[in-house]
Design a protein around this motif. Structure first.
Motif, short mmCIF file in Angstrom:
data_model
loop_
_atom_site.label_atom_id
_atom_site.label_comp_id
_atom_site.label_asym_id
_atom_site.label_seq_id
_atom_site.Cartn_x
_atom_site.Cartn_y
_atom_site.Cartn_z
N VAL A 277 0.84 -1.20 0.00
CA VAL A 277 0.00 0.00 0.00
C VAL A 277 0.88 1.25 0.00
N VAL A 278 1.91 1.24 0.84
CA VAL A 278 2.78 2.43 0.90
C VAL A 278 3.51 2.64 -0.42
N ILE A 279 4.01 1.55 -1.02
CA ILE A 279 4.70 1.67 -2.32
C ILE A 279 3.75 2.28 -3.35
N THR A 280 2.48 1.83 -3.30
CA THR A 280 1.49 2.36 -4.24
C THR A 280 1.28 3.85 -4.02
N ILE A 281 1.19 4.25 -2.74
CA ILE A 281 0.98 5.68 -2.45
C ILE A 281 2.16 6.50 -2.98
N VAL A 282 3.39 6.02 -2.71
CA VAL A 282 4.57 6.73 -3.21
C VAL A 282 4.50 6.85 -4.73
N GLY A 283 4.14 5.75 -5.40
CA GLY A 283 4.05 5.76 -6.86
C GLY A 283 3.01 6.75 -7.37
N LEU A 284 1.84 6.76 -6.72
CA LEU A 284 0.77 7.67 -7.17
C LEU A 284 1.17 9.13 -6.97
N LEU A 285 1.80 9.42 -5.83
CA LEU A 285 2.26 10.79 -5.59
C LEU A 285 3.25 11.22 -6.66
N MET A 286 4.17 10.30 -6.98
CA MET A 286 5.18 10.61 -7.97
C MET A 286 4.54 10.89 -9.33
N ILE A 287 3.56 10.07 -9.71
CA ILE A 287 2.88 10.30 -11.00
C ILE A 287 2.22 11.68 -10.99
N THR A 288 1.62 12.03 -9.84
CA THR A 288 0.97 13.34 -9.74
C THR A 288 1.96 14.47 -9.97
N TYR A 289 3.11 14.40 -9.26
CA TYR A 289 4.14 15.43 -9.43
C TYR A 289 4.52 15.58 -10.90
N VAL A 290 4.82 14.43 -11.53
CA VAL A 290 5.36 14.47 -12.89
C VAL A 290 4.30 14.99 -13.87
N LEU A 291 3.06 14.49 -13.72
CA LEU A 291 2.00 14.89 -14.65
C LEU A 291 1.71 16.37 -14.54
N ILE A 292 1.59 16.84 -13.31
CA ILE A 292 1.19 18.23 -13.14
C ILE A 292 2.35 19.18 -13.41
N GLY A 293 3.49 18.88 -12.78
CA GLY A 293 4.56 19.87 -12.79
C GLY A 293 5.57 19.73 -13.90
N GLY A 294 5.61 18.59 -14.58
CA GLY A 294 6.64 18.39 -15.59
C GLY A 294 8.02 18.55 -14.97
N MET A 295 9.00 18.90 -15.80
CA MET A 295 10.35 19.06 -15.30
C MET A 295 10.47 20.23 -14.34
N LYS A 296 9.69 21.27 -14.57
CA LYS A 296 9.78 22.44 -13.70
C LYS A 296 9.35 22.08 -12.27
N GLY A 297 8.18 21.43 -12.18
CA GLY A 297 7.70 21.03 -10.86
C GLY A 297 8.65 20.05 -10.20
N THR A 298 9.11 19.05 -11.00
CA THR A 298 10.00 18.03 -10.45
C THR A 298 11.29 18.67 -9.93
N THR A 299 11.81 19.64 -10.68
CA THR A 299 13.04 20.31 -10.26
C THR A 299 12.84 21.01 -8.92
N TRP A 300 11.70 21.69 -8.75
CA TRP A 300 11.46 22.35 -7.46
C TRP A 300 11.35 21.35 -6.34
N VAL A 301 10.74 20.19 -6.61
CA VAL A 301 10.68 19.15 -5.57
C VAL A 301 12.09 18.72 -5.17
N GLN A 302 12.97 18.56 -6.19
CA GLN A 302 14.36 18.19 -5.90
C GLN A 302 15.06 19.24 -5.06
N ILE A 303 14.81 20.52 -5.39
CA ILE A 303 15.49 21.60 -4.68
C ILE A 303 15.07 21.60 -3.21
N ILE A 304 13.75 21.49 -2.98
CA ILE A 304 13.25 21.50 -1.60
C ILE A 304 13.82 20.31 -0.83
N LYS A 305 13.78 19.16 -1.48
CA LYS A 305 14.25 17.95 -0.82
C LYS A 305 15.75 18.02 -0.51
#
Lengths: 110, 534
Positions: free
Chosen positions: B167-195
């Motif tokens: 269940v947790v792996i699925t949640i991580v996967g779904l969150l990741m898909i959300t980030y990528v779909l919505i934010g593209g490289m720009k959103g993903t880059t900001w996630v990397q910066i914050i992290k």
């Protein structure tokens, strides 16, 4: 890639003295430096792998040669990074910019 | 890294709460980034609009995966000096990227590794080859991260049954898909910066905390770690993990080679060089990345020995035989459940950010190289079609990663990461270097090197002790381990360089004009730099 660009004669640019200089300055820096840090890194790995006795020699307190050697890998990485940036800013960027401006302005005149 | 034996406790609610705060903040950022993600350049490369320092922080976010954060600190806590060896290979590798790859790559491509190879070779075959190796490397790396997510929840949240972990792996996967779909490289880059900011700050706090305990004296810390460790002083010397016999020594040499040559061939790292406008910014990003990654690995040295000294080897090994619990347990011992909660949340954020980066890379490679340039032959009528395909691919890859992650749960995570590095060093790096620096190199050489390197590398792994022949292997019951090393790099990397050379000289193809154009563009940035103003 750009819209304004007339096709420059790439072979002519490649043969120009400026470009030859740029390539020589780049290669004369990065190839020896890459060789140097790879040899330095491999020396470290081989010593840690096959000469653990030497690496375990205590220098002071609990600090041994292996640890200092390892930390020196960090130092050398930082130093090479700074040297390259200085070289690129001073010796590469101005020549690259000159060639770029010449080629791109020539493209617009046509 | 085997399956965790038990949870290390802490306050589960607090852990989850802090993680949810991270998710909420990053989602807001990703949504804001999505407002101007429209074109392919936005989706794949954040509009080439990030600055060098921003991208450098994002690169360190992409690179410092859970394997390097939890894995290296754990390896140092259990095996002492030998764990430190890992981090040195991971760092020195960046010089290959800085000196030989980053800037030239930025100037010759747009979005993917395939762009660089296709510049002066036959488009379709080399793009297919580049996309194949990109997908293979990304997939192994993704599996490793997803399996690490399963391991981490077992450790930190006390979810020990496979169903709960799935269940947790699925949640991580779904969150990741959300980030990528919505934010593209720009959103993903900001996630990397914050992290990256969170991870490096967190590690810095613990490092200072540990060092203060020992009067800011590294020698004192090392002494305390040695006193607390069953092997005593041996943990300060090389050889505890790799020095047992000739094979394990050779294995280490092979691993060291793959680490130092693999980084500059990792597709999700290569793709980051396209998010900046110029080669000079690409250079600045690598410089930032080198400093941040280097300083972080110095922190892990203190974290690892600190965990050995304060928590103790046996307690760490009991929580997880692979040592991955070392950093969280150290946080717990120092700052109680609040610090443990923060470190756990950071560890999850790390996995989430890295899988998002991998997914966008794999989807870009499929949409840009295979769909737009092979299937549509570079003539996509509808400008949005390519991005649409990339988004759909991201969903498919996300689902595959969830499925694969659930299947790989309990597998050896370090092995999967080492595999990705070995494949990247064997299949990608020789071709990139030849392509940028060797005039004579051609399509045939590229295909021989990529496919040859890929086949030799994966083939040797299949017949290695990591897959069969002993109790720790993937298939402990089977026995076909005729290749003695679990790291194939020492064979597969030279073979790939050799194959690239043989393939090249066997073919007459040689486009002098195209090479001239590529060399001039790669060194001067003509075209690549100006395009930004438009």
């Amino acid at each position: 890639m750009t819209t304004t660009e007339q096709k420059p004669d790439w072979e002519e640019v490649q043969a120009s003295p400026d470009f030859v200089l740029l390539r020589r300055r780049l290669r004369r820096f990065v190839f020896p430096m890459a060789g140097l840090f790879l040899v330095w890194y491999l020396l470290y790995v081989l010593l840690a792998d096959y000469a653990p006795g030497f690496m375990s020699t205590r220098l002071f307190g609990n600090i041994n040669i292996g640890l200092v050697f390892g930390l020196l890998q960090f130092v050398s990485t930082f130093v090479i990074t700074m040297l390259y940036v200085r070289h690129a800013n001073k010796n590469l960027d101005p020549v690259a910019e000159k060639i770029r401006n010449e080629v791109e302005s020539r493209g617009e005149e046509k | 890294m085997n399956l965790a034996q038990g949870s290390i406790g802490g306050n589960t609610g607090l852990n989850i709460g802090i993680f949810l705060v991270f998710v909420a903040i990053t989602l807001v950022v990703v949504f804001r980034a999505s407002k101007n993600t429209k074109t392919a350049a936005d989706y794949y490369a954040g509009g080439h609009a990030f600055t060098g320092p921003q991208n450098g922080i994002a690169i360190s976010g992409d690179y410092l995966s859970a394997a390097s954060f939890l894995g290296i600190a754990g390896a140092i806590a259990l095996y002492g000096y030998d764990g430190f060896l890992y981090s040195i290979g991971f760092l020195v590798a960046w010089l290959v990227a800085l000196l030989l790859v980053a800037e030239l790559l930025r100037n010759t491509g747009k979005y993917t590794m395939g762009d660089v190879l296709a510049f002066r070779m036959r488009q379709r075959p080399v793009r297919a080859a580049a996309a194949t190796s990109t997908l293979v490397v990304s997939f192994f790396y993704l599996l490793a991260q997803m399996a690490a997510a399963g391991l981490l929840v077992a450790l930190l949240l006390g979810v020990t049954d496979k169903g709960g972990q799935a269940v947790v792996i699925t949640i991580v996967g779904l969150l990741m898909i959300t980030y990528v779909l919505i934010g593209g490289m720009k959103g993903t880059t900001w996630v990397q910066i914050i992290k990256a900011a969170l991870l490096i700050t967190g590690a810095a706090v613990i490092t200072v905390w540990v060092l203060t305990k020992y009067g800011l004296n590294l020698s004192g810390l090392l002494g305390a770690a040695a006193d607390a460790h069953p092997k005593g002083d041996q943990i300060l010397n090389p050889g505890l993990q790799y020095g047992t016999d000739g094979t394990s020594k050779l294995n280490f040499l092979s691993l060291g080679l793959a680490l130092v040559l693999g980084t500059a061939g990792l597709p999700h790292i290569l793709m980051r060089f396209y998010t900046v406008p110029t080669a000079k910014e690409a250079r600045r990003s690598v410089v930032w990345a080198i400093w941040l990654i280097g300083i972080f690995y110095l922190f892990t040295l203190v974290l690892g020995f600190g965990a050995a000294a304060i928590v103790g080897r046996d307690k760490i090994a009991k929580a997880d035989p692979g040592g991955n619990a070392a950093a969280p347990m150290l946080a717990d011992a120092l700052g109680g459940s609040f610090l443990l909660g923060i470190i756990s949340a950071i560890a999850f954020a790390t996995i989430l950010a890295v899988v998002a980066g991998l997914t966008i890379t794999a989807s870009a490679s499929f949409a840009h190289d295979i769909y737009a340039n092979i299937i549509k032959k570079g003539e996509v009528d509808d400008k949005d079609a390519e991005v649409r395909v990339a988004r759909r691919t991201a969903v498919v890859i996300g689902i595959l990663a969830i499925g694969g992650g659930i299947a790989a749960n309990g597998q050896n995570v370090a092995f999967l990461v080492a595999l990705a590095f070995a494949v990247a060093a064997s299949a990608n790096l020789p071709t990139i270097l030849y392509s940028l620096f060797w005039k004579r190199f051609n399509t045939s050489g590229a295909l021989w090197s990529i496919y040859g390197g890929l086949i030799v590398c994966v083939g040797l792994i299949v017949f290695s002790p990591a897959v069969s022949g002993n109790s720790k292997a993937m298939f402990p019951g089977a026995d076909f381990d005729w290749f003695p090393l679990s790291n194939p790099g020492i064979v597969s990397i030279p073979v790939s360089f050799l194959l690239g050379w043989i393939g090249t000289v066997l073919s007459k193809e040689h486009d002098q004009k195209k090479y001239a154009e590529m060399e001039v563009r790669s060194l001067t940035g003509i075209g690549a730099e100006k395009a930004v103003g438009h």
